[in-house]
Structure formats: structure tokens, C-alpha cells
Design a protein around this motif. Structure first.
Motif, PDB file in Angstrom:
ATOM      1  N   SER A  13       0.839  -1.188   0.000  1.00  0.00           N
ATOM      2  CA  SER A  13       0.000   0.000   0.000  1.00  0.00           C
ATOM      3  C   SER A  13       0.876   1.240   0.000  1.00  0.00           C
ATOM      4  O   SER A  13       1.898   1.302   0.710  1.00  0.00           O
ATOM      5  CB  SER A  13      -0.929   0.015   1.221  1.00  0.00           C
ATOM      6  N   LEU A  14       0.494   2.237  -0.782  1.00  0.00           N
ATOM      7  CA  LEU A  14       1.227   3.498  -0.823  1.00  0.00           C
ATOM      8  C   LEU A  14       0.994   4.317   0.431  1.00  0.00           C
ATOM      9  O   LEU A  14       1.780   5.218   0.755  1.00  0.00           O
ATOM     10  CB  LEU A  14       0.811   4.304  -2.059  1.00  0.00           C
ATOM     11  N   GLU A  15      -0.097   4.023   1.138  1.00  0.00           N
ATOM     12  CA  GLU A  15      -0.440   4.779   2.340  1.00  0.00           C
ATOM     13  C   GLU A  15       0.222   4.215   3.595  1.00  0.00           C
ATOM     14  O   GLU A  15       0.100   4.813   4.667  1.00  0.00           O
ATOM     15  CB  GLU A  15      -1.959   4.799   2.512  1.00  0.00           C
ATOM     16  N   SER A  16       0.874   3.071   3.501  1.00  0.00           N
ATOM     17  CA  SER A  16       1.491   2.442   4.664  1.00  0.00           C
ATOM     18  C   SER A  16       2.897   1.978   4.317  1.00  0.00           C
ATOM     19  O   SER A  16       3.149   1.495   3.209  1.00  0.00           O
ATOM     20  CB  SER A  16       0.642   1.249   5.135  1.00  0.00           C
ATOM     21  N   PRO A  17       3.834   2.108   5.257  1.00  0.00           N
ATOM     22  CA  PRO A  17       5.202   1.623   4.999  1.00  0.00           C
ATOM     23  C   PRO A  17       5.319   0.105   5.088  1.00  0.00           C
ATOM     24  O   PRO A  17       6.392  -0.446   4.816  1.00  0.00           O
ATOM     25  CB  PRO A  17       6.026   2.301   6.103  1.00  0.00           C
ATOM     26  N   GLN A  18       4.248  -0.562   5.470  1.00  0.00           N
ATOM     27  CA  GLN A  18       4.275  -2.010   5.636  1.00  0.00           C
ATOM     28  C   GLN A  18       3.670  -2.719   4.429  1.00  0.00           C
ATOM     29  O   GLN A  18       2.778  -2.184   3.765  1.00  0.00           O
ATOM     30  CB  GLN A  18       3.525  -2.425   6.901  1.00  0.00           C
ATOM     31  N   THR A  19       4.182  -3.910   4.188  1.00  0.00           N
ATOM     32  CA  THR A  19       3.646  -4.785   3.148  1.00  0.00           C
ATOM     33  C   THR A  19       3.084  -6.033   3.819  1.00  0.00           C
ATOM     34  O   THR A  19       3.762  -6.649   4.640  1.00  0.00           O
ATOM     35  CB  THR A  19       4.751  -5.197   2.146  1.00  0.00           C
TER      36      THR A  19
END
Length: 236
Positions: free
Chosen positions: A197-203
Motif C-alpha cells: 500500500s502506498l499509504e502504509s510503509p508495511q507490506t
């Protein structure tokens, strides 16, 4: 000697003929011939109606012949996720294909019979190639665990579905690495989904693991103490 007219005739009686030039009574001039009666012709009306129907059918035929309709596979009866697909659950329909949608041609109907639905298939929906699978994930004795990983807890190489990985328990920033060097802190797994997600640093990486290990791995993941190691992609 002047010709004498009968007194009755001169006074408009009926005793003789009307002299020339005498105007006719208003009753006679107001008479108009009645219009002829129209004859109904039911056969002619039916013939006209038939021509209209034939014209409509011809228009439909021309429209269908000019479209790029193709025969595709659709779902006749609803099939829930994990259920076996039978021939009675499927049917073929004529549709105008959308380039953005991958459909299953009518010739591929038999290849889906006997497979399991990868997701819920609603009645009337068009079938897509990824709608069925030989096995349902997770299968018996397996579980899927989602790992929300930052870039430091996963390889720099982008993960793909089907990759063989190892889920490793980490001590965290204040933990002791020696306490996690036992064999039960490392588990083999298979990647079944990757969502960035571009809105979160996590995958979010979904991994398939043995059912008995799922709870422990989930606990590590919730505390941010699980890392993923990518193993070889060479075939066996």
C-alpha cells in the motif's frame, strides 16, 4: 295574345311544371350524398401486422450479426468457495467480450468440471480463469497467516506468489538474539499473497504454514517480531 298560366302554377301549386328560371326550394339544394361506407378488411390488417413483426425480427438479426458476440462460460447455480464444480453448475452464454475482462470460452467448460471454486461463484456470473483451482488454499492441516512487514523485515527482492520462504522469529530491538536460536523459531512457508500500500510503509505478506505453527507465527507477527527470508527459486 299573351299565354295564360294556370293560377295554381303561378302561385307555386303542384298543378303544373315550374317555369324556367324559378329557384329551387332550399330543401332540395341542401341535400348531400352520404359518404360510402368503408369495408373492413381483417386479412389486410393481419398482413400489415405480420410485416411489422418480420421487420423487427430482421432488425434484431442484423444487429446480432454485426456484433462481435462470443460464447463464454457462466455460472448456472451458485457455488460456494471450496465446493466442487459440476457440469450442472455451468452453462454457456453469448456475450460481447470486454478487452479488460478475461473470459473462459465455451470450449473450456469441461476443464473446470471437478475443480474447486477458489471463491464464491454467484449464479449468472461469467467465469474467469482464476475462479477455480485443483486445491483450495488453505487445505486440510494448513493455515494462512498475514505478516505486516516493514522493509527491514523482508528481502529487498520483491516477493511473489509461490515463493518458498522461512518465517523467522526476531528478538525485537531490546531482545536477546540467543533466546531465539532454537529450531522452533524458524518455519518453512509459502507465499500465497502480497499486498503493498502506498499509504502504509508495511507490506502484508500472506504465507501458508502448517496449522500447528500458525498461532505462534501470528503472535510474533502481531508484536512485530517476525521476519521473512526468501529461499531459492530454482526448481526441485
Amino acid at each position: 295574345m299573351a299565354k295564360k298560366f294556370d293560377q295554381a302554377d303561378g302561385q307555386g301549386g303542384t298543378g303544373g311544371s315550374i317555369p324556367p328560371g324559378t329557384p329551387r326550394p332550399a330543401v332540395e339544394t341542401a341535400r348531400v350524398a352520404a359518404p360510402p361506407k368503408l369495408r373492413r378488411r381483417p386479412l389486410l390488417a393481419l398482413a400489415g401486422l405480420g410485416l411489422v413483426v418480420m421487420g423487427a425480427l430482421l432488425a434484431v438479426w442484423v444487429y446480432l450479426s454485426n456484433t462481435d458476440a462470443t460464447s463464454a462460460v457462466a455460472v448456472r447455480d451458485t457455488v460456494m468457495r471450496g465446493e466442487t464444480i459440476t457440469a450442472a453448475d455451468l452453462m454457456t452464454v453469448q456475450v460481447t467480450p470486454d478487452p479488460a475482462l478475461q473470459l473462459v470460452p465455451a470450449a473450456g467448460l469441461d476443464s473446470f468440471v471437478g475443480q474447486r471454486a477458489a471463491r464464491d461463484l454467484s449464479a449468472g456470473a461469467l467465469l474467469t480463469p482464476d475462479a477455480a483451482a485443483e486445491q483450495v488454499v488453505p487445505g486440510a492441516g494448513e493455515s494462512v497467516v498475514g505478516l505486516a512487514l516493514t522493509s527491514g523485515l523482508m528481502p529487498g527482492e520483491p516477493l511473489m506468489v509461490g515463493d518458498r520462504v522461512r518465517v523467522v522469529a526476531t528478538p525485537g530491538q531490546a531482545g536477546d538474539p540467543a533466546a531465539f536460536e532454537s529450531a522452533d523459531t524458524v518455519f518453512g512457508a509459502e507465499v500465497v499473497g502480497v499486498a503493498a500500500s502506498l499509504e502504509s510503509p508495511q507490506t502484508v505478506v500472506s504465507v501458508l504454514v502448517p496449522e500447528q505453527d500458525a498461532a505462534k507465527i501470528a503472535q510474533w507477527a502481531s508484536a512485530g517480531r517476525a521476519a521473512v527470508v526468501l529461499d531459492s527459486r530454482e526448481g526441485d
